[in-house]
Design a protein around this motif. Structure first.
Motif, PDB file in Angstrom:
ATOM      1  N   TYR A  21      34.940  14.377 -53.629  1.00  0.00           N
ATOM      2  CA  TYR A  21      35.896  13.844 -52.647  1.00  0.00           C
ATOM      3  C   TYR A  21      37.209  14.642 -52.678  1.00  0.00           C
ATOM      4  CZ  TYR A  21      38.563  10.376 -50.026  1.00  0.00           C
ATOM      5  OH  TYR A  21      39.330   9.745 -49.088  1.00  0.00           O
ATOM      6  N   LEU A  24      36.743  17.875 -50.923  1.00  0.00           N
ATOM      7  CA  LEU A  24      36.790  17.692 -49.467  1.00  0.00           C
ATOM      8  C   LEU A  24      38.219  17.447 -48.990  1.00  0.00           C
ATOM      9  CD1 LEU A  24      33.660  15.414 -48.872  1.00  0.00           C
ATOM     10  CD2 LEU A  24      34.001  17.721 -47.965  1.00  0.00           C
ATOM     11  N   ALA A  25      38.976  16.656 -49.780  1.00  0.00           N
ATOM     12  CA  ALA A  25      40.368  16.365 -49.409  1.00  0.00           C
ATOM     13  C   ALA A  25      41.198  17.646 -49.386  1.00  0.00           C
ATOM     14  CB  ALA A  25      40.968  15.360 -50.386  1.00  0.00           C
ATOM     15  N   ILE A  28      41.275  19.453 -45.993  1.00  0.00           N
ATOM     16  CA  ILE A  28      41.896  18.852 -44.790  1.00  0.00           C
ATOM     17  C   ILE A  28      42.982  19.798 -44.271  1.00  0.00           C
ATOM     18  CG2 ILE A  28      43.272  16.903 -43.916  1.00  0.00           C
ATOM     19  CD1 ILE A  28      41.893  15.156 -46.025  1.00  0.00           C
ATOM     20  N   PRO A  29      42.912  20.195 -42.992  1.00  0.00           N
ATOM     21  CA  PRO A  29      43.903  21.160 -42.486  1.00  0.00           C
ATOM     22  C   PRO A  29      45.314  20.567 -42.418  1.00  0.00           C
ATOM     23  CG  PRO A  29      42.480  20.366 -40.712  1.00  0.00           C
ATOM     24  CD  PRO A  29      41.944  19.791 -41.973  1.00  0.00           C
ATOM     25  N   HIS A  30      46.309  21.424 -42.564  1.00  0.00           N
ATOM     26  CA  HIS A  30      47.698  20.973 -42.431  1.00  0.00           C
ATOM     27  C   HIS A  30      48.101  21.026 -40.961  1.00  0.00           C
ATOM     28  CE1 HIS A  30      48.672  20.515 -46.640  1.00  0.00           C
ATOM     29  NE2 HIS A  30      47.860  21.533 -46.858  1.00  0.00           N
ATOM     30  N   SER A  31      49.062  20.200 -40.607  1.00  0.00           N
ATOM     31  CA  SER A  31      49.504  20.171 -39.216  1.00  0.00           C
ATOM     32  C   SER A  31      51.020  20.280 -39.167  1.00  0.00           C
ATOM     33  CB  SER A  31      49.057  18.854 -38.584  1.00  0.00           C
ATOM     34  OG  SER A  31      49.801  18.602 -37.429  1.00  0.00           O
ATOM     35  N   LEU A  33      52.756  18.739 -37.190  1.00  0.00           N
ATOM     36  CA  LEU A  33      53.257  17.385 -36.886  1.00  0.00           C
ATOM     37  C   LEU A  33      53.301  16.510 -38.141  1.00  0.00           C
ATOM     38  CD1 LEU A  33      51.167  16.680 -33.662  1.00  0.00           C
ATOM     39  CD2 LEU A  33      53.614  17.129 -33.771  1.00  0.00           C
ATOM     40  N   SER A  34      52.800  17.059 -39.229  1.00  0.00           N
ATOM     41  CA  SER A  34      52.626  16.233 -40.426  1.00  0.00           C
ATOM     42  C   SER A  34      53.949  15.832 -41.074  1.00  0.00           C
ATOM     43  CB  SER A  34      51.760  16.987 -41.418  1.00  0.00           C
ATOM     44  OG  SER A  34      51.337  16.108 -42.400  1.00  0.00           O
ATOM     45  N   ASP A  35      53.898  14.733 -41.815  1.00  0.00           N
ATOM     46  CA  ASP A  35      55.069  14.238 -42.537  1.00  0.00           C
ATOM     47  C   ASP A  35      55.044  14.760 -43.967  1.00  0.00           C
ATOM     48  OD1 ASP A  35      52.781  12.859 -43.060  1.00  0.00           O
ATOM     49  OD2 ASP A  35      53.793  10.999 -43.538  1.00  0.00           O
ATOM     50  N   GLU A  36      55.961  14.228 -44.786  1.00  0.00           N
ATOM     51  CA  GLU A  36      56.077  14.650 -46.181  1.00  0.00           C
ATOM     52  C   GLU A  36      54.797  14.391 -46.982  1.00  0.00           C
ATOM     53  OE1 GLU A  36      59.227  13.284 -49.325  1.00  0.00           O
ATOM     54  OE2 GLU A  36      60.152  13.473 -47.346  1.00  0.00           O
ATOM     55  N   GLY A  38      51.650  13.878 -45.763  1.00  0.00           N
ATOM     56  CA  GLY A  38      50.567  14.688 -45.224  1.00  0.00           C
ATOM     57  C   GLY A  38      49.242  13.954 -45.153  1.00  0.00           C
ATOM     58  N   PRO A  39      48.304  14.496 -44.352  1.00  0.00           N
ATOM     59  CA  PRO A  39      47.018  13.810 -44.175  1.00  0.00           C
ATOM     60  C   PRO A  39      46.168  13.766 -45.448  1.00  0.00           C
ATOM     61  CG  PRO A  39      47.036  15.919 -43.021  1.00  0.00           C
ATOM     62  CD  PRO A  39      48.425  15.688 -43.501  1.00  0.00           C
ATOM     63  N   LEU A  42      47.118  10.495 -49.331  1.00  0.00           N
ATOM     64  CA  LEU A  42      46.414   9.313 -49.849  1.00  0.00           C
ATOM     65  C   LEU A  42      45.004   9.664 -50.351  1.00  0.00           C
ATOM     66  CD1 LEU A  42      46.709   6.285 -50.415  1.00  0.00           C
ATOM     67  CD2 LEU A  42      45.737   5.850 -48.178  1.00  0.00           C
ATOM     68  N   PRO A  43      44.241  10.510 -49.606  1.00  0.00           N
ATOM     69  CA  PRO A  43      42.923  10.884 -50.141  1.00  0.00           C
ATOM     70  C   PRO A  43      43.006  11.482 -51.551  1.00  0.00           C
ATOM     71  CG  PRO A  43      43.057  11.536 -47.853  1.00  0.00           C
ATOM     72  CD  PRO A  43      44.412  11.036 -48.237  1.00  0.00           C
TER      73      PRO A  43
ATOM     74  N   MET B 178      39.805   5.988 -44.711  1.00  0.00           N
ATOM     75  CA  MET B 178      40.484   7.250 -44.416  1.00  0.00           C
ATOM     76  C   MET B 178      39.651   8.226 -43.591  1.00  0.00           C
ATOM     77  SD  MET B 178      42.780   7.964 -47.747  1.00  0.00           S
ATOM     78  CE  MET B 178      41.639   7.327 -48.936  1.00  0.00           C
ATOM     79  N   ASP B 182      43.939  11.282 -38.816  1.00  0.00           N
ATOM     80  CA  ASP B 182      45.080  10.875 -39.639  1.00  0.00           C
ATOM     81  C   ASP B 182      46.061  10.068 -38.777  1.00  0.00           C
ATOM     82  OD1 ASP B 182      47.079  10.943 -41.696  1.00  0.00           O
ATOM     83  OD2 ASP B 182      48.056  12.551 -40.559  1.00  0.00           O
ATOM     84  N   SER B 185      49.560  12.505 -38.078  1.00  0.00           N
ATOM     85  CA  SER B 185      49.461  13.828 -37.435  1.00  0.00           C
ATOM     86  C   SER B 185      48.247  13.971 -36.514  1.00  0.00           C
ATOM     87  CB  SER B 185      49.413  14.916 -38.507  1.00  0.00           C
ATOM     88  OG  SER B 185      48.223  14.776 -39.277  1.00  0.00           O
ATOM     89  N   ARG B 189      39.948  13.829 -40.597  1.00  0.00           N
ATOM     90  CA  ARG B 189      39.687  13.812 -42.042  1.00  0.00           C
ATOM     91  C   ARG B 189      38.265  13.304 -42.289  1.00  0.00           C
ATOM     92  NH1 ARG B 189      44.769  10.503 -44.489  1.00  0.00           N
ATOM     93  NH2 ARG B 189      43.886   8.898 -43.184  1.00  0.00           N
ATOM     94  N   PHE B 190      37.520  14.002 -43.101  1.00  0.00           N
ATOM     95  CA  PHE B 190      36.173  13.596 -43.546  1.00  0.00           C
ATOM     96  C   PHE B 190      35.241  13.252 -42.367  1.00  0.00           C
ATOM     97  CE2 PHE B 190      39.390  12.044 -46.606  1.00  0.00           C
ATOM     98  CZ  PHE B 190      39.129  12.926 -47.643  1.00  0.00           C
ATOM     99  N   ARG B 448      53.832   5.730 -44.586  1.00  0.00           N
ATOM    100  CA  ARG B 448      54.303   7.004 -44.039  1.00  0.00           C
ATOM    101  C   ARG B 448      55.325   6.801 -42.924  1.00  0.00           C
ATOM    102  NH1 ARG B 448      48.789  10.275 -43.474  1.00  0.00           N
ATOM    103  NH2 ARG B 448      50.157  11.856 -42.571  1.00  0.00           N
TER     104      ARG B 448
END
Lengths: 168, 502
Positions: A21, A24-25, A28-31, A33-36, A38-39, A42-43, B178, B182, B185, B189-190, B448
């Motif tokens: 897991y 896989l986490a 996860i691509p960065h964006s 638009l992402s916040d501090e 990030g997507p 939590l994973p 999850m 997301d 953004s 995910r997964f 968030r």
């Protein structure tokens, strides 16, 4: 020393699952638009929590004391339970049911709802002890028709016709 | 008052009243089949509620719960096989009465005690959840995050003796939550490139898999249950003298059911056994308990019917499902885009008040249907178990297909069912997993959002008064649960050591 085999295996499997897991986490691509957080924030946290829980479970399953055979029944993991008293037979039956359900998922688009549901009804009933014969086939077909009437005719939910019959 | 009248309008101008009758009927029939718990009966209906109006759907599901608790007592009394877990306490004296040729009397006592319990529970539900409507407007993203944490903090009491396994189940639930885009953004995910997973995995699918499919995977290897005699199909309501005698045990059951119902993880089974034990302690005829005492039926039956309403207190007020059945009802709310919790009283008051009214109708329906349902129940109990399993599976997969006409979702539900089977074998409780699935999105998105609002400052969670209060309550609950768990595990160790030494 005694080892609770079910808990130990569960602990090891949890660690392996958590490893996969986390891998896989990490993908996860960065964006922009992402916040501090990030997507993957939590994973990642859940993945590491699973590693810790798996390790704790495995560690707790190894305890000082008499060998597994002498421990009180109430403490025994999984297999000691009444609902799994059938042992491997119970698991084999559950597995066979799983195979039937998986086949249902595969053949329904091909055979359509009525035929595959009749097969599921008859197959499951026969496997779990219903007597063979015309009655079995009759109840399975009528049951599938009744469910089709409920969902398709009464609730207006389109059910698969089957590519075999529709030529699709 | 406006909310109340809009609730009554929703109740009377929808299919909610027929839904209450249908739910009770389905619940009694489901509860009467050994192995079909109230939550399974509700899970089978859940996909069908997708196309219904919210009030009708919620009333239908809640009424199923009410009906199933009475239905469970029918095979408990007739064949000493409880239809539901909470009817186990009724089986002892109920079956003794049946052996004495008083099955109809026992069923009548069960029905009346259940009715009184259900109505008492409804009054408690209305009084206990109403004040929360007042604080609803104070809820901000940090408060919602704190509410999610409060929900997670009850895991210890839902873990059935192993906190580690409870947390493991909750983490698995979070993994399911999850999957998909997301919440901030929109990054997938997964999803493994599968378009069906972009929208996430609906809690409903996890619930049907965990409760219906897992149960059938377990049930297939279980022996068949006993047959009931058609000659027992006559229900007798208690006379005035008997009602006087039943007053005390019914009151005891109602009070215990109230306390246990609002406590997450306790539920109807614990309430029924505690009520049985307390009714015996306070009875003028304790020597009759275990030998066919009417009081021994009234106490547990009123207790487990009170729970059908009081278990909704933490659900409606805080969005926390304290039992499997409450979790399925939560699924019913989520299907219609409604999140139980304080804001529900602001956003959809007609659903809340419609539910109150629907529960009142359901209890009356239970009395009316209960008077005539015995013969069909006996017929159903006597159906061959293989056909029961086959039809329940077919109904579950058809129901799931009906949501989005997706075979993929059936495959997903089967997969979750297998996971549930493995977890059950390993004695991992399933309810914390449901909690993880349901609360995962709420916790992550609000955490968030809160940080975005505060520019990354964590202080926002303690400067917001509601958030601070909820986090403090979560801390108290966690510490208490851990202390309770440690104490229980120490006493279990002592008993185990004594057994080994003996």
């Amino acid at each position: 020393m005694r080892v609770e085999p079910v808990d130990f295996t569960l602990g090891v499997l949890t660690i392996l699952t958590a490893g996969a897991y986390l891998a896989l986490a990490g993908q996860i691509p960065h964006s922009l638009l992402s916040d501090e957080v990030g997507p993957s924030g939590l994973p990642n946290a859940v993945g590491w929590a699973l590693v810790a829980l798996g390790a704790l479970l495995a560690a707790r399953s190894v305890r000082p004391g008499p060998a597994a055979g002498t421990r009180p029944a109430a403490e025994a993991g999984g297999a000691g339970d009444d609902e799994f008293a059938g042992g491997m037979r119970a698991h084999r039956m559950a597995f066979a049911l799983l195979v039937m359900l998986s086949l249902y998922v595969v053949v329904t688009p091909l055979l359509g709802y009525i035929a595959s549901t009749a097969l599921l009804l008859g197959g499951v009933a026969l496997f779990s002890g219903a007597p063979k014969g015309r009655m079995l086939a009759l109840v399975a077909v009528l049951g599938a028709l009744a469910l089709w009437l409920l969902f398709d005719a009464l609730l207006a939910i389109p059910l698969p016709v089957g590519s075999l019959w529709s030529g699709g | 008052m406006d909310a109340f009248s809009s609730g009554m309008h929703a109740l009377f101008h929808s299919w909610a009243i027929p839904g209450a009758f249908a739910g009770v009927l389905w619940g009694i029939l489901g509860g009467a089949i050994p192995g079909i718990s109230p939550s399974i009966a509700m899970a089978l209906l859940l996909p069908l509620t997708y196309a219904m109006e919210p009030v009708t759907a919620i009333v239908l599901l809640a009424s199923t719960y009410v009906g199933a608790e009475y239905g469970g007592s029918i095979p408990a009394i007739l064949i000493r096989t409880p239809g539901t877990n909470s009817a186990a306490a009724t089986a002892v004296d109920g079956y003794e009465m049946a052996r004495q040729g008083r099955a109809g009397e026992a069923l009548g006592i069960s029905l009346i005690a259940g009715l009184v319990g259900g109505l008492f529970g409804l009054v408690v539900l209305v009084l206990a959840t109403e004040p929360l409507a007042m604080v609803a407007l104070a809820f901000t993203p940090p408060a919602y995050f704190a509410l999610g944490i409060l929900g997670i903090s009850v895991i210890a009491s839902l873990s059935g003796g192993s906190l580690i396994k409870g947390l493991l189940a909750a983490a698995l639930g979070l993994i399911f939550a999850m999957v998909g885009s997301d919440p901030v953004s929109g990054v997938p995910r997964f999803t493994f490139g599968h378009p069906d997973l972009l929208g996430g995995i609906k809690p409903l699918l996890v619930m049907v898999g965990l409760f219906a499919i897992t149960e059938m995977l377990v049930q297939i290897s279980q022996p068949a249950w006993a047959k009931a005699s058609a000659g027992q199909a006559r229900l007798t309501l208690p006379n005035r003298a008997m009602l006087r005698r039943l007053f005390k045990p019914t009151a005891i059951g109602s009070v215990i059911g109230t306390v246990e119902g609002v406590t997450p993880g306790a539920g109807g089974t614990v309430a029924a056994f505690m009520a049985y034990s307390e009714a015996k302690r306070w009875s003028n005829h304790p020597e009759e308990f275990g030998k066919g005492s009417p009081e021994a039926i009234a106490a547990p039956e009123s207790a487990n019917n009170v729970v059908t309403a009081t278990a909704l207190v933490p659900l409606l007020s805080l969005g926390i499902p304290g039992s499997n059945s409450a979790a399925i009802l939560l699924g019913g709310f989520l299907v219609h885009g409604l999140q139980p919790g304080p804001m529900l009283f602001q956003r959809a008051p007609e659903v809340v008040y419609g539910l109150y009214g629907g529960l009142l109708v359901a209890n009356i329906a239970m009395l009316l249907i209960g008077l005539v349902i015995l013969t069909p129940c006996i017929w159903l109990v006597n159906r061959p178990k293989p056909w029961m399993i086959a039809f329940i599976l077919a109904l579950a997969v058809s129901g799931v297909y009906s949501i989005h006409q997706s075979m993929f979702e059936i495959g997903l539900v089967v997969g979750v069912g297998v996971l549930g089977y493995i977890l059950r074998f390993c004695k991992v409780p399933l309810l914390p997993m449901v909690l993880g699935v349901v609360l995962g999105f709420m916790i992550e998105s609000n955490y968030r959002r809160s940080l975005l609002l505060s520019g990354g400052e964590l202080q926002i969670f303690v400067t917001d008064k509601v958030s601070l209060g909820l986090l403090a309550l979560a801390l108290v609950l966690t510490v208490y649960s851990l202390w309770h768990e440690l104490r229980k595990s120490r006493s279990a160790k002592l008993v185990a050591n004594k057994e080994v030494q003996a």
